[in-house]
Design a protein around this motif. Sequence first.
Motif, mmCIF file in Angstrom:
data_model
loop_
_atom_site.group_PDB
_atom_site.id
_atom_site.type_symbol
_atom_site.label_atom_id
_atom_site.label_comp_id
_atom_site.label_asym_id
_atom_site.label_seq_id
_atom_site.Cartn_x
_atom_site.Cartn_y
_atom_site.Cartn_z
ATOM 1 N N THR A 228 0.810 -1.220 0.000
ATOM 2 C CA THR A 228 0.000 0.000 0.000
ATOM 3 C C THR A 228 0.841 1.266 0.000
ATOM 4 O O THR A 228 0.362 2.312 -0.435
ATOM 5 C CB THR A 228 -0.924 0.045 1.223
ATOM 6 N N GLY A 229 2.060 1.186 0.543
ATOM 7 C CA GLY A 229 2.882 2.386 0.683
ATOM 8 C C GLY A 229 2.321 3.332 1.733
ATOM 9 O O GLY A 229 2.663 4.513 1.754
ATOM 10 N N ARG A 230 1.475 2.790 2.630
ATOM 11 C CA ARG A 230 0.855 3.616 3.669
ATOM 12 C C ARG A 230 1.098 3.001 5.044
ATOM 13 O O ARG A 230 1.341 1.800 5.169
ATOM 14 C CB ARG A 230 -0.654 3.735 3.413
ATOM 15 N N ALA A 231 0.992 3.836 6.055
ATOM 16 C CA ALA A 231 1.194 3.377 7.429
ATOM 17 C C ALA A 231 0.111 2.378 7.827
ATOM 18 O O ALA A 231 -0.994 2.380 7.267
ATOM 19 C CB ALA A 231 1.185 4.568 8.382
ATOM 20 N N TYR A 232 0.432 1.534 8.784
ATOM 21 C CA TYR A 232 -0.488 0.517 9.299
ATOM 22 C C TYR A 232 -0.446 0.610 10.818
ATOM 23 O O TYR A 232 0.629 0.718 11.401
ATOM 24 C CB TYR A 232 -0.032 -0.868 8.836
ATOM 25 N N GLN A 233 -1.619 0.563 11.433
ATOM 26 C CA GLN A 233 -1.691 0.688 12.887
ATOM 27 C C GLN A 233 -2.717 -0.316 13.411
ATOM 28 O O GLN A 233 -3.771 -0.511 12.790
ATOM 29 C CB GLN A 233 -2.127 2.111 13.234
ATOM 30 N N ALA A 234 -2.422 -0.957 14.527
ATOM 31 C CA ALA A 234 -3.359 -1.913 15.119
ATOM 32 C C ALA A 234 -3.151 -1.973 16.626
ATOM 33 O O ALA A 234 -2.035 -1.788 17.119
ATOM 34 C CB ALA A 234 -3.170 -3.295 14.510
ATOM 35 N N THR A 235 -4.250 -2.222 17.351
ATOM 36 C CA THR A 235 -4.191 -2.358 18.806
ATOM 37 C C THR A 235 -4.953 -3.620 19.223
ATOM 38 O O THR A 235 -5.632 -4.237 18.404
ATOM 39 C CB THR A 235 -4.827 -1.148 19.511
ATOM 40 N N GLU A 236 -4.788 -3.976 20.474
ATOM 41 C CA GLU A 236 -5.456 -5.157 21.062
ATOM 42 C C GLU A 236 -5.190 -6.420 20.235
ATOM 43 O O GLU A 236 -6.059 -7.278 20.102
ATOM 44 C CB GLU A 236 -6.962 -4.917 21.215
ATOM 45 N N LEU A 237 -4.010 -6.524 19.688
ATOM 46 C CA LEU A 237 -3.683 -7.643 18.806
ATOM 47 C C LEU A 237 -3.725 -8.998 19.508
ATOM 48 O O LEU A 237 -4.125 -9.989 18.902
ATOM 49 C CB LEU A 237 -2.310 -7.422 18.165
ATOM 50 N N GLN A 238 -3.344 -9.054 20.762
ATOM 51 C CA GLN A 238 -3.313 -10.337 21.460
ATOM 52 C C GLN A 238 -4.719 -10.861 21.756
ATOM 53 O O GLN A 238 -4.895 -12.018 22.113
ATOM 54 C CB GLN A 238 -2.479 -10.232 22.744
ATOM 55 N N LYS A 239 -5.727 -10.011 21.596
ATOM 56 C CA LYS A 239 -7.121 -10.422 21.812
ATOM 57 C C LYS A 239 -7.805 -10.828 20.509
ATOM 58 O O LYS A 239 -8.986 -11.125 20.500
ATOM 59 C CB LYS A 239 -7.909 -9.273 22.454
ATOM 60 N N GLN A 240 -7.058 -10.792 19.396
ATOM 61 C CA GLN A 240 -7.626 -11.084 18.080
ATOM 62 C C GLN A 240 -6.869 -12.239 17.419
ATOM 63 O O GLN A 240 -5.900 -12.007 16.700
ATOM 64 C CB GLN A 240 -7.546 -9.843 17.188
ATOM 65 N N PRO A 241 -7.312 -13.484 17.658
ATOM 66 C CA PRO A 241 -6.591 -14.641 17.106
ATOM 67 C C PRO A 241 -6.382 -14.576 15.598
ATOM 68 O O PRO A 241 -5.335 -14.976 15.095
ATOM 69 C CB PRO A 241 -7.475 -15.828 17.480
ATOM 70 N N GLU A 242 -7.352 -14.035 14.862
ATOM 71 C CA GLU A 242 -7.206 -13.971 13.402
ATOM 72 C C GLU A 242 -6.076 -13.030 13.007
ATOM 73 O O GLU A 242 -5.371 -13.273 12.038
ATOM 74 C CB GLU A 242 -8.529 -13.562 12.721
ATOM 75 N N LYS A 243 -5.879 -11.958 13.773
ATOM 76 C CA LYS A 243 -4.772 -11.031 13.490
ATOM 77 C C LYS A 243 -3.431 -11.687 13.791
ATOM 78 O O LYS A 243 -2.450 -11.465 13.089
ATOM 79 C CB LYS A 243 -4.906 -9.742 14.317
ATOM 80 N N LEU A 244 -3.391 -12.491 14.847
ATOM 81 C CA LEU A 244 -2.140 -13.148 15.219
ATOM 82 C C LEU A 244 -1.688 -14.123 14.136
ATOM 83 O O LEU A 244 -0.489 -14.331 13.934
ATOM 84 C CB LEU A 244 -2.288 -13.861 16.562
ATOM 85 N N VAL A 245 -2.641 -14.705 13.427
ATOM 86 C CA VAL A 245 -2.306 -15.609 12.337
ATOM 87 C C VAL A 245 -1.819 -14.802 11.131
ATOM 88 O O VAL A 245 -0.832 -15.152 10.492
ATOM 89 C CB VAL A 245 -3.526 -16.476 11.952
ATOM 90 N N GLU A 246 -2.506 -13.696 10.831
ATOM 91 C CA GLU A 246 -2.160 -12.862 9.676
ATOM 92 C C GLU A 246 -0.859 -12.096 9.872
ATOM 93 O O GLU A 246 -0.184 -11.764 8.907
ATOM 94 C CB GLU A 246 -3.262 -11.821 9.429
ATOM 95 N N LEU A 247 -0.537 -11.769 11.117
ATOM 96 C CA LEU A 247 0.608 -10.922 11.430
ATOM 97 C C LEU A 247 1.573 -11.687 12.343
ATOM 98 O O LEU A 247 1.611 -11.470 13.555
ATOM 99 C CB LEU A 247 0.133 -9.633 12.111
ATOM 100 N N PRO A 248 2.385 -12.589 11.775
ATOM 101 C CA PRO A 248 3.201 -13.481 12.602
ATOM 102 C C PRO A 248 4.162 -12.774 13.563
ATOM 103 O O PRO A 248 4.405 -13.279 14.656
ATOM 104 C CB PRO A 248 3.951 -14.337 11.586
ATOM 105 N N ILE A 249 4.690 -11.627 13.199
ATOM 106 C CA ILE A 249 5.634 -10.944 14.088
ATOM 107 C C ILE A 249 4.954 -10.551 15.399
ATOM 108 O O ILE A 249 5.561 -10.580 16.463
ATOM 109 C CB ILE A 249 6.302 -9.727 13.390
ATOM 110 N N THR A 250 3.661 -10.207 15.329
ATOM 111 C CA THR A 250 2.946 -9.810 16.552
ATOM 112 C C THR A 250 2.754 -11.014 17.469
ATOM 113 O O THR A 250 2.807 -10.877 18.690
ATOM 114 C CB THR A 250 1.579 -9.171 16.238
ATOM 115 N N ARG A 251 2.545 -12.181 16.889
ATOM 116 C CA ARG A 251 2.386 -13.401 17.693
ATOM 117 C C ARG A 251 3.719 -13.794 18.321
ATOM 118 O O ARG A 251 3.792 -14.060 19.515
ATOM 119 C CB ARG A 251 1.846 -14.530 16.815
#
Length: 142
Positions: A68-91
Amino acid sequence: MTDQIQQRIDQIKEDLQVDFVALALSTVNEVTKVRVIRWNYVAGNTNQHYQRIKLQVGKGIGGIVWRTGRAYQATELQKQPEKLVELPITRMEKLATIVAFPALEDGEVKGVLLVGYREETLITEDFLAVAKEKTDELLVYL
């Protein structure tokens, strides 16, 4: 040059007072012509698992920002199992709040800077501005 980049990543972690900082760079496989994005430089890591992460453009935090060439921001990642799968570094690093910025030069992404906290943290506009500035400063090394 790699030592200088690592020193800058360490300094950014200190300057921003965050738990984790990583810089993703990409390479293109000469045979398949597929771009692979990896977290090459990190500070504040709890393990070495990040070294095994290989992202494609559009996948994971690094890949999304690269596409995208754009910034990305996310919070409460540990409460979102689907995000943890999509974003391995956060897991792997147990990150709860993250912000990632593209290091852009003439509209082309040269790298992705990820900063994160292991606790839920409110991200302010001031913080975003300073983190973006730090990302832009990295361009001289990329």
